[in-house]
Design an enzyme around this catalytic site. Sequence first.
Site, PDB file in Angstrom:
ATOM      1  N   CYS A  89      12.207  32.241 -16.791  1.00 33.57           N
ATOM      2  CA  CYS A  89      12.208  30.785 -16.682  1.00 33.57           C
ATOM      3  C   CYS A  89      13.394  30.176 -17.418  1.00 33.57           C
ATOM      4  CB  CYS A  89      10.904  30.231 -17.238  1.00 33.57           C
ATOM      5  SG  CYS A  89      10.822  28.433 -17.258  1.00 33.57           S
ATOM      6  N   CYS A 186       2.670  29.269 -20.412  1.00 32.82           N
ATOM      7  CA  CYS A 186       2.303  27.876 -20.134  1.00 32.82           C
ATOM      8  C   CYS A 186       1.380  27.721 -18.940  1.00 32.82           C
ATOM      9  CB  CYS A 186       3.571  27.034 -19.943  1.00 32.82           C
ATOM     10  SG  CYS A 186       4.537  27.449 -18.466  1.00 32.82           S
TER      11      CYS A 186
END
Length: 344
Positions: A89, A186
């Site tokens: 990410c 997350c």
Amino acid sequence: MNSKKVIVGLSGGVDSSITAYLLKKEGYEVIGVTVIIYGEEDKDAKIVAEHLGIEHVTIDKRDVFKARVIDYFADEYKLAHTPNPCVRCNRHVKFQALLDYADERDAAYIATGHYARIEKNDSGRFTVYKAEAQGKDQTYALCMLSQEQLSRLITPLKGLQKEDVRRIAAEINLPVFAKPDSQDICFIPDGDYAYFLENTCGISLPAGNFVDEAGKVLGRHKGVHHYTIGQRRGLEFAAGKRVYVTDINAESATVTLGSNEALFKSECYFKDVNFMGDTAFTDKLYTAKVRYGNTEIEGEVSSVADNLYKFEFKKPVRAITPGQAIVIYYDDAVIAGGTITELS
């Protein structure tokens, strides 16, 4: 570009908040940018921006995150790998979003709250170095950043300890000064990867056999996506002694159980290398880390084939896992990052 304008990745946590504060204090024009990658926006970032008196912008990258991270995450689990979504990410979503927005706003720099140093080495390459303060090194998470991303990155927390950051936050009455650090992925805050894969990604891999290291069937498991190398708890299997997942084979749907000693390996293979400090490996004695929380172990790197390398450790390393990142260091500099792909 404006050399006094900086785009700060503002998550709403204390580290990114103090990053913005310190840069503003140094005289930068600070723009706080919250990159939404999953779920809804954290309102704390807006509150922090108002408290610091800086502009705040949100950028929605949920579609990119799904394509570049979640889909990748799911595909790796189909192969019985345990991917590191945060490393991926950072390279493909968060840092690129900050860099693209910096170009839009004519800002020379981007900044984050990572505990690491970014410097140009003697070879002219931008390199991630371990933070000056001991105790919170985040170089592992940055191992796949590109030269372009590194060339524009500022990390104001590189010389601070976490307690220093908390103290500054309290001194300026930052609303999030006591906010705990994020510990989980997350998009899977409860840590139930299998549930996420089945209910969000639509993946349900077939049940298969638990086997011992000789291939003898010991019992049945509920699908290889429920397990990872080194796992002991949650096996739902009564072996009469402590056993650990030592291997996972997606093709045969088998999960091998063995002793803790069987988890230790002296070498691992890796691919998709992102060079930082050098552009090639030499015969130096490097150190490597195969998980974020692991210590570094000395060893040597050799090329096996195109886009395939081997790291031979000077002492065995526990639970080396395909899909995880391997980070290669020389002294305190990141030489390269890669993806563990195959064990001997």
